[in-house]
Write an enzyme that holds these catalytic residues in place. Structure first.
Site, mmCIF file in Angstrom:
data_model
loop_
_atom_site.group_PDB
_atom_site.id
_atom_site.type_symbol
_atom_site.label_atom_id
_atom_site.label_comp_id
_atom_site.label_asym_id
_atom_site.label_seq_id
_atom_site.Cartn_x
_atom_site.Cartn_y
_atom_site.Cartn_z
ATOM 1 N N ASN A 8 17.305 85.675 54.761
ATOM 2 C CA ASN A 8 16.011 85.072 54.444
ATOM 3 C C ASN A 8 16.106 84.518 53.023
ATOM 4 O O ASN A 8 16.131 85.278 52.069
ATOM 5 C CB ASN A 8 14.912 86.141 54.535
ATOM 6 C CG ASN A 8 13.580 85.655 53.986
ATOM 7 O OD1 ASN A 8 13.358 84.452 53.855
ATOM 8 N ND2 ASN A 8 12.690 86.589 53.659
ATOM 9 N N TRP A 9 16.168 83.219 52.932
ATOM 10 C CA TRP A 9 16.365 82.593 51.608
ATOM 11 C C TRP A 9 15.072 82.542 50.806
ATOM 12 O O TRP A 9 15.084 82.131 49.653
ATOM 13 C CB TRP A 9 16.955 81.191 51.780
ATOM 14 C CG TRP A 9 18.449 81.197 51.944
ATOM 15 C CD1 TRP A 9 19.233 82.271 52.295
ATOM 16 C CD2 TRP A 9 19.352 80.107 51.737
ATOM 17 N NE1 TRP A 9 20.550 81.909 52.325
ATOM 18 C CE2 TRP A 9 20.661 80.584 51.992
ATOM 19 C CE3 TRP A 9 19.192 78.771 51.388
ATOM 20 C CZ2 TRP A 9 21.795 79.771 51.889
ATOM 21 C CZ3 TRP A 9 20.327 77.954 51.289
ATOM 22 C CH2 TRP A 9 21.605 78.456 51.528
ATOM 23 N N LYS A 10 13.949 82.876 51.400
ATOM 24 C CA LYS A 10 12.661 82.823 50.694
ATOM 25 C C LYS A 10 12.491 81.438 50.041
ATOM 26 O O LYS A 10 12.928 80.446 50.617
ATOM 27 C CB LYS A 10 12.559 83.953 49.671
ATOM 28 C CG LYS A 10 12.950 85.316 50.257
ATOM 29 C CD LYS A 10 12.586 86.460 49.371
ATOM 30 C CE LYS A 10 13.181 87.741 49.943
ATOM 31 N NZ LYS A 10 12.607 88.937 49.356
ATOM 32 N N HIS A 88 6.279 88.706 57.257
ATOM 33 C CA HIS A 88 7.014 89.226 56.100
ATOM 34 C C HIS A 88 6.004 89.773 55.083
ATOM 35 O O HIS A 88 4.940 89.190 54.872
ATOM 36 C CB HIS A 88 7.865 88.126 55.474
ATOM 37 C CG HIS A 88 8.863 88.655 54.497
ATOM 38 N ND1 HIS A 88 8.509 89.052 53.238
ATOM 39 C CD2 HIS A 88 10.190 88.888 54.610
ATOM 40 C CE1 HIS A 88 9.591 89.495 52.604
ATOM 41 N NE2 HIS A 88 10.627 89.408 53.421
ATOM 42 N N GLU A 90 5.848 89.657 52.009
ATOM 43 C CA GLU A 90 5.468 88.737 50.921
ATOM 44 C C GLU A 90 4.375 87.778 51.388
ATOM 45 O O GLU A 90 3.531 87.356 50.600
ATOM 46 C CB GLU A 90 6.714 87.995 50.409
ATOM 47 C CG GLU A 90 7.624 88.952 49.644
ATOM 48 C CD GLU A 90 9.059 88.489 49.504
ATOM 49 O OE1 GLU A 90 9.377 87.341 49.863
ATOM 50 O OE2 GLU A 90 9.874 89.313 49.032
ATOM 51 N N GLU A 156 11.059 96.786 57.366
ATOM 52 C CA GLU A 156 11.303 96.479 55.962
ATOM 53 C C GLU A 156 10.323 97.264 55.090
ATOM 54 O O GLU A 156 9.176 96.815 54.874
ATOM 55 C CB GLU A 156 11.101 94.982 55.698
ATOM 56 C CG GLU A 156 12.064 94.085 56.428
ATOM 57 C CD GLU A 156 12.293 92.799 55.659
ATOM 58 O OE1 GLU A 156 13.431 92.567 55.244
ATOM 59 O OE2 GLU A 156 11.323 92.055 55.447
ATOM 60 N N GLY A 162 13.834 93.744 47.421
ATOM 61 C CA GLY A 162 14.119 93.171 46.106
ATOM 62 C C GLY A 162 14.150 94.171 44.963
ATOM 63 O O GLY A 162 14.145 93.771 43.802
ATOM 64 N N SER A 201 16.831 95.362 50.257
ATOM 65 C CA SER A 201 17.931 95.630 49.313
ATOM 66 C C SER A 201 19.268 95.904 50.007
ATOM 67 O O SER A 201 20.051 96.741 49.544
ATOM 68 C CB SER A 201 17.557 96.782 48.375
ATOM 69 O OG SER A 201 16.501 96.394 47.522
ATOM 70 N N GLY A 222 17.598 89.487 51.988
ATOM 71 C CA GLY A 222 17.014 88.481 51.111
ATOM 72 C C GLY A 222 18.020 88.023 50.066
ATOM 73 O O GLY A 222 18.861 87.157 50.305
ATOM 74 N N GLY A 223 17.972 88.638 48.899
ATOM 75 C CA GLY A 223 18.774 88.204 47.758
ATOM 76 C C GLY A 223 20.258 88.073 48.047
ATOM 77 O O GLY A 223 20.911 87.126 47.580
#
Ligand code: PEP
Length: 239
Positions: A8-10, A88, A90, A156, A162, A201, A222-223
């Protein structure tokens, strides 16, 4: 079933970053999916040439209409996307999305022929208060679409996203078992076929142990999904 590694590149990625998706596609790794920002989906579909499934990070519940700035599931499918992430944390936090909203988006995604990754998870305060299972039950009850086909759940924990923190492997196993129990009670035998991902994470250093936990069918990253080197290192840990 082989593990699924979903990136997930956000809100990250410009044209030059398409090279990362090209490298993922060219690696021969299987079961790698990427959700770039909307702006890169068409280019990502082209460079991935079917080797990496490309998806959206969100969709509107309606197929079209007066919703400025929004993107429908049908539009994602039209670009060649194969999946969409809904719910998600966020988006729940930044856009006030409710379980009912998430359910409507999941239904829209499936109706457009997309696979749907539906995210759920507890906050730190909820975990500390012993409410994790109750929160997961409530989110599933409010957001599951009618159909178990083309449905994937992503567990999640909000506090793990993150932050560099992850639950204990026992806690991951317990959450996945709880989700599985809910899915089979809700869908009957079809609930056994719904894949459950862990997200929060995930890195090349911890992916192997997370993917080894019972009923972890893959990871949502994600990251650590932003470069081919990192995501492929995670994929390489899959059993
Ligand atoms: C996510 O955004 O779904 C996520 C799990 O992020 P990160 O891997 O950066 O914690």
């Amino acid at each position: 079933m082989p593990a699924l590694i979903v990136g997930n590149w956000k809100m990250n990625g410009l044209g030059e970053d398409i090279a990362e998706i090209a490298a993922m596609a060219g690696s021969g790794a299987r079961g790698v999916w990427i959700a770039p920002p909307f702006t890169l989906i068409d280019r990502a579909v082209i460079v991935s040439a079917g080797a990496v499934k490309i998806g959206g990070q969100d969709c509107h519940a309606n197929a079209k209409g007066a919703h400025t700035g929004c993107v429908s599931a049908a539009m994602l499918a039209d670009l060649g996307a194969g999946f969409v992430i809904v719910g998600h944390s966020e988006r729940r936090r930044d856009n006030g999305e409710t379980d009912a909203d998430v359910r409507a988006k999941a239904q829209a995604g499936q109706a457009a022929g997309l696979e749907v990754i539906l995210c759920i998870g507890e906050t730190r305060a909820q975990r500390d208060a012993g409410q994790t299972n109750a929160v997961l039950t409530s989110q599933l009850s409010g957001s599951l679409p009618d159909d178990a086909e083309a449905l994937i759940i992503a567990y999640e924990p909000v506090w793990a996203i993150g932050t560099g923190l992850i639950p204990t492997l026992d806690d991951v196993a317990a959450a996945h078992a709880h989700i599985r129990q809910h899915l089979t009670a809700h869908f009957g035998p079809a609930g056994h076929g719904v894949r459950i991902l862990y997200g929060g994470s995930v890195t090349p250093a911890n992916a192997g142990e997370l993917l080894g936990v019972a009923d972890v069918g893959g990871v949502l990253v994600g990251g650590a999904s932003l470069t081919a080197a990192s995501l492929l290192a995670i994929a390489a840990t899959a059993p």
